[in-house]
Design a protein around this motif. Structure first.
Motif, mmCIF file in Angstrom:
data_model
loop_
_atom_site.group_PDB
_atom_site.id
_atom_site.type_symbol
_atom_site.label_atom_id
_atom_site.label_comp_id
_atom_site.label_asym_id
_atom_site.label_seq_id
_atom_site.Cartn_x
_atom_site.Cartn_y
_atom_site.Cartn_z
ATOM 1 N N GLY A 62 0.964 -1.060 0.051
ATOM 2 C CA GLY A 62 0.101 0.032 0.051
ATOM 3 C C GLY A 62 0.733 1.305 -0.061
ATOM 4 O O GLY A 62 0.734 2.193 0.599
ATOM 5 N N CYS A 63 1.851 1.378 -0.942
ATOM 6 C CA CYS A 63 2.949 2.379 -0.855
ATOM 7 C C CYS A 63 2.271 3.553 -1.440
ATOM 8 O O CYS A 63 2.731 4.549 -1.184
ATOM 9 C CB CYS A 63 4.282 1.985 -1.531
ATOM 10 S SG CYS A 63 3.767 1.243 -3.230
ATOM 11 N N GLY A 64 1.411 3.263 -2.416
ATOM 12 C CA GLY A 64 0.880 4.459 -3.038
ATOM 13 C C GLY A 64 2.188 5.336 -3.801
ATOM 14 O O GLY A 64 2.937 4.461 -4.241
ATOM 15 N N ASP A 90 1.308 -2.100 -4.325
ATOM 16 C CA ASP A 90 0.047 -1.513 -4.482
ATOM 17 C C ASP A 90 -0.984 -1.931 -5.502
ATOM 18 O O ASP A 90 -0.277 -2.333 -6.686
ATOM 19 C CB ASP A 90 0.512 0.026 -4.729
ATOM 20 C CG ASP A 90 -0.671 1.030 -4.012
ATOM 21 O OD1 ASP A 90 -0.571 1.513 -2.882
ATOM 22 O OD2 ASP A 90 -1.951 1.095 -4.708
ATOM 23 N N THR A 91 -2.199 -1.657 -5.403
ATOM 24 C CA THR A 91 -3.114 -2.365 -6.359
ATOM 25 C C THR A 91 -2.922 -1.068 -7.491
ATOM 26 O O THR A 91 -3.516 -1.610 -8.813
ATOM 27 C CB THR A 91 -4.524 -2.165 -5.860
ATOM 28 O OG1 THR A 91 -4.709 -0.828 -4.865
ATOM 29 C CG2 THR A 91 -4.780 -3.470 -4.995
ATOM 30 N N ALA A 132 -0.193 -5.217 -7.346
ATOM 31 C CA ALA A 132 -0.895 -6.206 -7.063
ATOM 32 C C ALA A 132 -1.627 -6.065 -5.377
ATOM 33 O O ALA A 132 -1.405 -5.052 -4.873
ATOM 34 C CB ALA A 132 0.138 -7.373 -6.732
ATOM 35 N N VAL A 134 -2.209 -6.865 -1.825
ATOM 36 C CA VAL A 134 -1.327 -7.670 -0.835
ATOM 37 C C VAL A 134 -2.183 -8.853 -0.262
ATOM 38 O O VAL A 134 -1.553 -9.805 0.020
ATOM 39 C CB VAL A 134 -0.576 -6.391 0.177
ATOM 40 C CG1 VAL A 134 -1.757 -6.287 0.903
ATOM 41 C CG2 VAL A 134 0.409 -7.373 0.777
ATOM 42 N N PHE A 135 -3.261 -8.762 -0.081
ATOM 43 C CA PHE A 135 -3.888 -9.837 0.466
ATOM 44 C C PHE A 135 -4.392 -11.147 -0.268
ATOM 45 O O PHE A 135 -4.302 -12.084 0.280
ATOM 46 C CB PHE A 135 -5.336 -9.074 0.816
ATOM 47 C CG PHE A 135 -5.448 -7.878 1.770
ATOM 48 C CD1 PHE A 135 -4.652 -7.743 2.750
ATOM 49 C CD2 PHE A 135 -6.100 -6.766 1.284
ATOM 50 C CE1 PHE A 135 -4.332 -6.497 3.568
ATOM 51 C CE2 PHE A 135 -6.007 -5.529 1.955
ATOM 52 C CZ PHE A 135 -5.503 -5.490 3.102
ATOM 53 N N MET A 155 -7.295 -0.586 5.148
ATOM 54 C CA MET A 155 -7.187 -1.381 4.424
ATOM 55 C C MET A 155 -7.075 -2.828 4.894
ATOM 56 O O MET A 155 -7.583 -3.897 4.834
ATOM 57 C CB MET A 155 -6.403 -1.345 3.146
ATOM 58 C CG MET A 155 -6.585 -0.229 2.219
ATOM 59 S SD MET A 155 -5.974 1.393 3.103
ATOM 60 C CE MET A 155 -6.609 2.684 1.892
HETATM 61 C C1 SAM Z 1 -3.904 5.785 2.092
HETATM 62 S S1 SAM Z 1 -2.973 5.355 0.715
HETATM 63 C C2 SAM Z 1 -1.310 5.365 1.692
HETATM 64 C C3 SAM Z 1 -0.419 5.419 0.644
HETATM 65 C C4 SAM Z 1 1.195 5.530 1.305
HETATM 66 N N1 SAM Z 1 1.180 4.415 2.277
HETATM 67 C C5 SAM Z 1 1.264 6.870 1.711
HETATM 68 O O1 SAM Z 1 1.484 6.981 3.040
HETATM 69 O O2 SAM Z 1 1.277 7.931 1.321
HETATM 70 C C6 SAM Z 1 -3.446 3.499 0.818
HETATM 71 C C7 SAM Z 1 -2.843 2.937 -0.472
HETATM 72 O O3 SAM Z 1 -2.970 1.393 -0.344
HETATM 73 C C8 SAM Z 1 -3.592 1.020 -1.661
HETATM 74 N N2 SAM Z 1 -4.064 -0.166 -1.464
HETATM 75 C C9 SAM Z 1 -5.527 -0.353 -1.119
HETATM 76 N N3 SAM Z 1 -5.683 -1.629 -1.007
HETATM 77 C C10 SAM Z 1 -4.697 -2.320 -1.207
HETATM 78 C C11 SAM Z 1 -4.320 -3.725 -1.409
HETATM 79 N N4 SAM Z 1 -5.412 -4.699 -1.160
HETATM 80 N N5 SAM Z 1 -3.043 -4.249 -1.739
HETATM 81 C C12 SAM Z 1 -2.204 -3.176 -1.839
HETATM 82 N N6 SAM Z 1 -2.457 -1.984 -1.975
HETATM 83 C C13 SAM Z 1 -3.717 -1.274 -1.583
HETATM 84 C C14 SAM Z 1 -4.111 2.130 -2.398
HETATM 85 O O4 SAM Z 1 -4.258 2.009 -3.770
HETATM 86 C C15 SAM Z 1 -3.342 3.300 -1.715
HETATM 87 O O5 SAM Z 1 -2.198 3.773 -2.670
#
Ligand code: SAM
Length: 207
Positions: A62-64, A90-91, A132, A134-135, A155
């Motif tokens: 979930g790096c965004g 990240d998705t 991808a 992560v779950f 998440m």
């Molecule tokens: C609130 S943002 C946080 C981004 C980053 N970690 C930050 O601190 O700026 C959450 C991120 O989680 C990603 N995300 C949501 N569900 C996910 C999943 N099941 N697997 C991977 N990434 C996911 C979203 O696409 C989004 O980029």
């Protein structure tokens, strides 16, 4: 009023590895909210960790578009680490924006498909970006030496047993850095300023 951060994918081209990169502090500051930028100095107050691995792997689900926080933690907490493998997942495919951020702050990189390499203050970073969920991939994740999590609580709270699986995947003596959760586990917790987390739950711990 909080400052406004603009993210864009400018399709920047790889200019190659450069150990002499000069990071622009002015540009860097533009990529942080003022309060987060001020908080960066708190990371430097934490006693660094010793990781007895030549090239540790850091996993960041979930790096965004966030490349800058893990880099700041890396330098402050692992000053002896000269090379690191980042696995970002990240998705959404945000690698283009991450490359634009690096380019903007003065970091040139080399690239090969979903891999980019660059120097950050003399540390060679090999970043692998996985688009991808992560779950859906959690059971097949390779082990890692550092787990990094930020703003992912909503998440992962939906996935039962997430923390236990992550701890299992963390190598022995590996380090967990998270701004939420992971309370009361069988880990050695380090005293850290809780305000490093917007949830006031900052956790730094060794397995
Ligand atoms: C609130 S943002 C946080 C981004 C980053 N970690 C930050 O601190 O700026 C959450 C991120 O989680 C990603 N995300 C949501 N569900 C996910 C999943 N099941 N697997 C991977 N990434 C996911 C979203 O696409 C989004 O980029």
């Amino acid at each position: 009023m909080p400052n406004f951060i603009m993210y864009e994918d400018r399709n920047v081209k790889a200019k190659g590895l450069n150990k002499e990169n000069v990071i622009s502090e002015t540009k860097l500051k533009e990529y942080f909210y003022d309060s987060d930028y001020d908080n960066l100095s708190l990371i430097k107050t934490i006693e660094p960790f010793e990781l007895h691995v030549p090239i540790p792997t850091l996993f960041y689900p979930g790096c965004g578009v966030d490349i800058l926080f893990p880099l700041h933690y890396l330098n402050a907490l692992f000053p002896r680490t000269k090379e690191v493998h980042f696995v970002f997942m990240d998705t959404e495919n945000t690698l283009g924006i991450i490359k634009t951020i690096l380019d903007d702050v003065g970091i040139s990189f080399s690239e090969n498909k979903t891999f980019i390499n660059f120097y950050w203050n003399n540390t060679l970073v090999n970043l692998e970006f996985k688009t991808a969920n992560v779950f859906k991939n959690i059971d097949s994740l390779p082990q890692f030496h550092i787990y990094f999590e930020r703003a992912f609580r909503i998440m992962r709270d939906t996935f039962p047993g997430y923390e236990e699986i992550i701890i299992k995947k963390l190598h022995n003596d590996g380090i967990l850095i998270s701004d939420s959760g992971f309370q009361d586990k069988k880990l050695q917790y380090k005293e850290v300023p809780k305000s490093l987390s917007s949830y006031n739950e900052m956790v730094l711990a060794t397995k």
